[in-house]
Motif scaffolding. Structure first.
Motif, PDB file in Angstrom:
ATOM      1  N   VAL A   9       0.862  -1.182   0.000  1.00 15.48           N
ATOM      2  CA  VAL A   9       0.000   0.000   0.000  1.00 15.48           C
ATOM      3  C   VAL A   9       0.896   1.228   0.000  1.00 15.48           C
ATOM      4  O   VAL A   9       1.717   1.403   0.895  1.00 15.48           O
ATOM      5  N   ALA A  12      -1.508   7.464  -0.976  1.00 18.10           N
ATOM      6  CA  ALA A  12      -2.350   7.900  -2.099  1.00 18.10           C
ATOM      7  C   ALA A  12      -2.050   9.333  -2.525  1.00 18.10           C
ATOM      8  O   ALA A  12      -2.386   9.725  -3.643  1.00 18.10           O
ATOM      9  N   LYS A  42      -2.818  -3.365 -10.281  1.00 17.60           N
ATOM     10  CA  LYS A  42      -2.948  -2.081  -9.589  1.00 17.60           C
ATOM     11  C   LYS A  42      -4.415  -1.899  -9.224  1.00 17.60           C
ATOM     12  O   LYS A  42      -5.252  -1.689 -10.090  1.00 17.60           O
ATOM     13  N   TRP A  43      -4.712  -2.032  -7.945  1.00 15.71           N
ATOM     14  CA  TRP A  43      -6.099  -1.936  -7.479  1.00 15.71           C
ATOM     15  C   TRP A  43      -6.566  -0.500  -7.364  1.00 15.71           C
ATOM     16  O   TRP A  43      -7.760  -0.243  -7.272  1.00 15.71           O
ATOM     17  N   GLY A  44      -5.649   0.429  -7.298  1.00 10.53           N
ATOM     18  CA  GLY A  44      -6.024   1.830  -7.198  1.00 10.53           C
ATOM     19  C   GLY A  44      -6.161   2.306  -5.766  1.00 10.53           C
ATOM     20  O   GLY A  44      -5.786   1.626  -4.816  1.00 10.53           O
ATOM     21  N   VAL A  45      -6.745   3.491  -5.622  1.00 10.97           N
ATOM     22  CA  VAL A  45      -6.889   4.126  -4.312  1.00 10.97           C
ATOM     23  C   VAL A  45      -8.130   3.570  -3.616  1.00 10.97           C
ATOM     24  O   VAL A  45      -9.210   3.532  -4.189  1.00 10.97           O
ATOM     25  N   LYS A  46      -7.924   3.118  -2.385  1.00 13.54           N
ATOM     26  CA  LYS A  46      -9.017   2.587  -1.570  1.00 13.54           C
ATOM     27  C   LYS A  46      -8.898   3.146  -0.161  1.00 13.54           C
ATOM     28  O   LYS A  46      -7.814   3.513   0.296  1.00 13.54           O
ATOM     29  N   LYS A  47     -10.008   3.182   0.523  1.00 12.84           N
ATOM     30  CA  LYS A  47     -10.035   3.646   1.904  1.00 12.84           C
ATOM     31  C   LYS A  47      -9.417   2.578   2.795  1.00 12.84           C
ATOM     32  O   LYS A  47      -9.692   1.398   2.654  1.00 12.84           O
ATOM     33  N   LEU A  48      -8.555   3.015   3.708  1.00 12.74           N
ATOM     34  CA  LEU A  48      -7.921   2.095   4.649  1.00 12.74           C
ATOM     35  C   LEU A  48      -8.890   1.746   5.779  1.00 12.74           C
ATOM     36  O   LEU A  48      -9.762   2.547   6.132  1.00 12.74           O
ATOM     37  N   GLU A  57      -6.356   6.901   3.135  1.00 14.45           N
ATOM     38  CA  GLU A  57      -6.476   6.247   1.838  1.00 14.45           C
ATOM     39  C   GLU A  57      -5.109   5.764   1.380  1.00 14.45           C
ATOM     40  O   GLU A  57      -4.094   6.379   1.689  1.00 14.45           O
ATOM     41  N   TYR A  59      -2.943   3.513  -2.006  1.00 17.09           N
ATOM     42  CA  TYR A  59      -2.921   2.983  -3.367  1.00 17.09           C
ATOM     43  C   TYR A  59      -2.410   1.542  -3.277  1.00 17.09           C
ATOM     44  O   TYR A  59      -1.264   1.300  -2.922  1.00 17.09           O
ATOM     45  N   TYR A  60      -3.286   0.581  -3.588  1.00 19.48           N
ATOM     46  CA  TYR A  60      -2.981  -0.836  -3.434  1.00 19.48           C
ATOM     47  C   TYR A  60      -2.410  -1.431  -4.718  1.00 19.48           C
ATOM     48  O   TYR A  60      -2.919  -1.175  -5.807  1.00 19.48           O
TER      49      TYR A  60
END
Length: 94
Positions: A9, A12, A42-48, A57, A59-60
């Motif tokens: 991670v 972001a 690349k999963w993109g930006v997600k809330k932690l 947030e 970037y996974y």
């Protein structure tokens, strides 16, 4: 050689160029040690689930690769030296 999955991670807030640089950096570590990168998702930006270093947030990125165990140690070492890497976990894939 074993197959591994490395989920990391990134912060972001860093630029897209910096995110791509980290992805390339980790892939280069694998390939320079005669390993093979199978996939990089690349999963993109997600809330932690909870705040990490005051960030909510991330970037996974999930990288699947084949390499020796020493490569995993090097990836872990480099990831923990980078302030923009919030979390990293590497597992053996069966």
């Amino acid at each position: 050689m074993k197959t591994y999955e490395m989920l990391y991670v990134l912060d972001a807030a860093i630029s897209d160029e910096a995110k791509e640089a980290y992805v390339k950096k980790f892939e280069d570590i694998v390939t320079s040690a005669n390993g093979k990168v199978v996939t990089t998702d690349k999963w993109g930006v997600k809330k932690l689930a909870y705040a990490i270093k005051y960030k909510t947030e991330g970037y996974y990125v999930l990288m699947t690769f084949e390499a020796e165990g020493s490569v995993v140690k090097e990836l872990d070492r480099v990831a923990h030296l980078s302030a923009e890497v919030l979390r990293v976990v590497t597992t053996v894939k069966n």
